[in-house]
Design an enzyme around this catalytic site. Structure first.
Site, short mmCIF file in Angstrom:
data_model
loop_
_atom_site.label_atom_id
_atom_site.label_comp_id
_atom_site.label_asym_id
_atom_site.label_seq_id
_atom_site.Cartn_x
_atom_site.Cartn_y
_atom_site.Cartn_z
N GLN A 53 5.16 -30.55 50.61
CA GLN A 53 5.17 -30.08 49.22
C GLN A 53 6.57 -29.68 48.76
OE1 GLN A 53 3.02 -29.10 51.59
NE2 GLN A 53 1.03 -28.48 50.80
N ARG A 113 -3.27 -28.16 43.79
CA ARG A 113 -3.10 -27.26 44.94
C ARG A 113 -2.15 -26.15 44.52
NH1 ARG A 113 1.64 -27.28 44.37
NH2 ARG A 113 1.84 -26.15 46.31
N GLY A 114 -1.97 -25.16 45.40
CA GLY A 114 -1.18 -23.98 45.03
C GLY A 114 -2.16 -22.92 44.52
N ALA A 115 -1.98 -21.69 45.01
CA ALA A 115 -2.98 -20.65 44.78
C ALA A 115 -3.33 -20.42 43.31
CB ALA A 115 -2.48 -19.34 45.41
N ASP A 120 -0.61 -17.12 49.12
CA ASP A 120 -2.00 -17.50 48.79
C ASP A 120 -2.92 -16.31 48.84
OD1 ASP A 120 -0.67 -20.07 49.95
OD2 ASP A 120 -2.37 -20.68 48.70
N ASN A 160 0.71 -17.35 53.55
CA ASN A 160 1.34 -18.42 52.77
C ASN A 160 1.43 -19.67 53.66
OD1 ASN A 160 2.55 -19.34 50.29
ND2 ASN A 160 4.51 -19.36 51.34
N LYS A 161 1.94 -20.73 53.09
CA LYS A 161 2.00 -22.03 53.78
C LYS A 161 2.57 -21.89 55.19
CE LYS A 161 0.76 -25.17 52.67
NZ LYS A 161 -0.61 -25.58 53.10
O1 MRU Z 1 -1.65 -26.16 50.64
P1 MRU Z 1 -1.03 -25.81 49.31
O2 MRU Z 1 -0.10 -26.84 48.79
O3 MRU Z 1 -2.08 -25.40 48.30
O4 MRU Z 1 -0.19 -24.53 49.63
C1 MRU Z 1 0.56 -23.92 48.63
C2 MRU Z 1 1.34 -22.78 49.14
O5 MRU Z 1 1.28 -22.41 50.29
C3 MRU Z 1 2.12 -22.02 48.14
O6 MRU Z 1 3.27 -21.50 48.71
C4 MRU Z 1 1.20 -20.91 47.71
O7 MRU Z 1 0.06 -21.41 47.07
C5 MRU Z 1 1.85 -19.84 46.98
S1 MRU Z 1 2.33 -20.25 45.35
C6 MRU Z 1 0.90 -20.40 44.48
#
Ligand code: MRU
Length: 376
Positions: free
Chosen positions: A205, A57-59, A246, A257-258
């Protein structure tokens, strides 16, 4: 980054590709911080499931995984018929793209792989171009994060406390991370600072992944409940906020973002605390004209109604024992929940966007679009 397990330290990346086995290798992030395990996806459908089920996970990390997944899917094809091959690649693309909707990195990553494939005249040539382009995307991701670190480190001064949300660390990329890159660069420059990690419910996370990363790198940190930041800001205990994204709109400077990022930005503005967003170029969406058009992932209600963890038991003879990972229902059994995974922060709440090309005001992204990789 280096990972130390049972006293042994070795460098590790979040996502890699095993050419021999045509497999994508991923850190199983759902097990962290309690267990460190690398898994291999054997075909593009397994790779898409790994993205959807948040093994990765993470963009940036899902961007690189999608790029490798597209190459993996292309290499699964047997035959020489270019038309059938193109139809197969389209299926691979659609399957990977549908895995998670909010982050734009997978789309940008797969677009780059597809463009590179055009140069090949045979199936075999296109397959090897796909693999090379996926590797290039992954290397660019690392390089961009290092550049973000170089530009962002100057924002962190000795004695500061920095707040971050969710995990925008190396686990959210191929390596280094975006929001954490300035922290790792500042640490390398000998600066001493403290990081508050928002717990980041519902999947935590911040409490699991960011805290594990910072502990691994020896950076002073504490986890705070998602509701605690306002209080700490009011008491002057937070000097700077750095988060990831993201999808950042190149035309407006709005940042998806999250979930909870927007709330932190409002609080930071109220307390005149600088609020920065760190992004590689693959996170910029040059097409959308408004944040309201960003697809926001709605996730299953069980994430809000309960939590995952391990049962920890203490025994005077055996010491601390960690049990298997389990889901615990927390909420009232007859209640349902709403679970949007992301939110959109307006440009006026953001002090600056830290990119590999420098730090820009959100509204200036469009003006600097050529430097930031926009191609007509
Ligand atoms: O749902 P996730 O864990 O994929 O969300 C991740 C985030 O929101 C991060 O802050 C985001 O991807 C930016 S950093 C790559």
């Amino acid at each position: 980054m280096n990972v130390t397990l049972r006293g042994e330290t070795r460098p590790c990346r979040t996502v890699t590709f095993d050419t021999q086995r045509n497999a994508v290798l991923l850190i199983e992030q759902r097990l962290l911080p309690h267990e460190f395990k690398i898994i291999a996806t054997r075909n593009f459908r397994e790779t898409a499931s790994a993205i959807r089920d948040m093994i990765v996970r993470g963009a940036g990390a899902i961007g690189a995984t999608a790029a490798y997944g597209l190459a993996q899917g292309a290499r699964q094809f047997r035959g020489r018929d270019l038309e059938k091959f193109s139809a197969h690649v389209e299926t691979v693309y659609q399957t990977l793209q549908a895995a998670r909707p909010t982050a734009v990195d997978p789309v940008n990553a797969m677009q780059a792989v597809r463009e590179a494939m055009i140069g090949g005249e045979t199936v075999e040539e296109q397959q090897s171009l796909a693999q090379a382009a996926a590797e290039e995307f992954a290397s660019d991701d690392v390089r961009h994060c290092e550049e973000i670190g170089r530009h962002g480190a100057k924002l962190i001064r000795n004695g500061m406390s920095v707040l971050t949300h969710c995990n925008a660390g190396w686990l959210a990329f191929v390596d280094v991370g975006s929001a954490t890159a300035p922290m790792y660069a500042a640490q390398a420059a000998g600066k001493k600072f403290h990081v508050f990690c928002d717990e980041t419910r519902p999947r935590s996370q911040g409490a699991t992944l960011t805290a594990w990363e910072l502990a691994q790198q020896g950076i002073s940190h504490q986890i705070i409940a998602d509701n605690a930041a306002g209080h700490l800001m009011q008491r002057g205990e937070i000097d700077l906020v750095i988060v990831g994204s993201d999808r950042t709109l190149g035309r407006t400077g709005e940042v998806a973002n999250k979930i909870g990022t927007y709330t932190k930005a409002v609080l930071a503005k109220r307390h005149r605390i600088p609020f920065y967003v760190a992004i590689p170029l693959s996170t910029i969406d040059w097409n959308l004209k408004s944040g309201s058009q960003i697809p926001i992932e709605e996730r299953h209600e069980h994430e809000v109604l309960g939590a995952w963890g391990v049962v920890q038991t203490r025994n005077s003879k055996l010491g601390t024992r960690i049990g298997p990972r389990a889901y615990v229902r927390v909420a009232n059994p007859t209640s349902g929940a709403r679970n949007p995974g992301f939110d959109v922060t307006p440009a006026e709440l953001i002090t600056g966007i830290i990119t590999p090309a420098g730090i820009f005001k959100p509204a200036a992204l469009w003006r600097h679009r050529r430097e930031l990789g926009f191609v007509v």
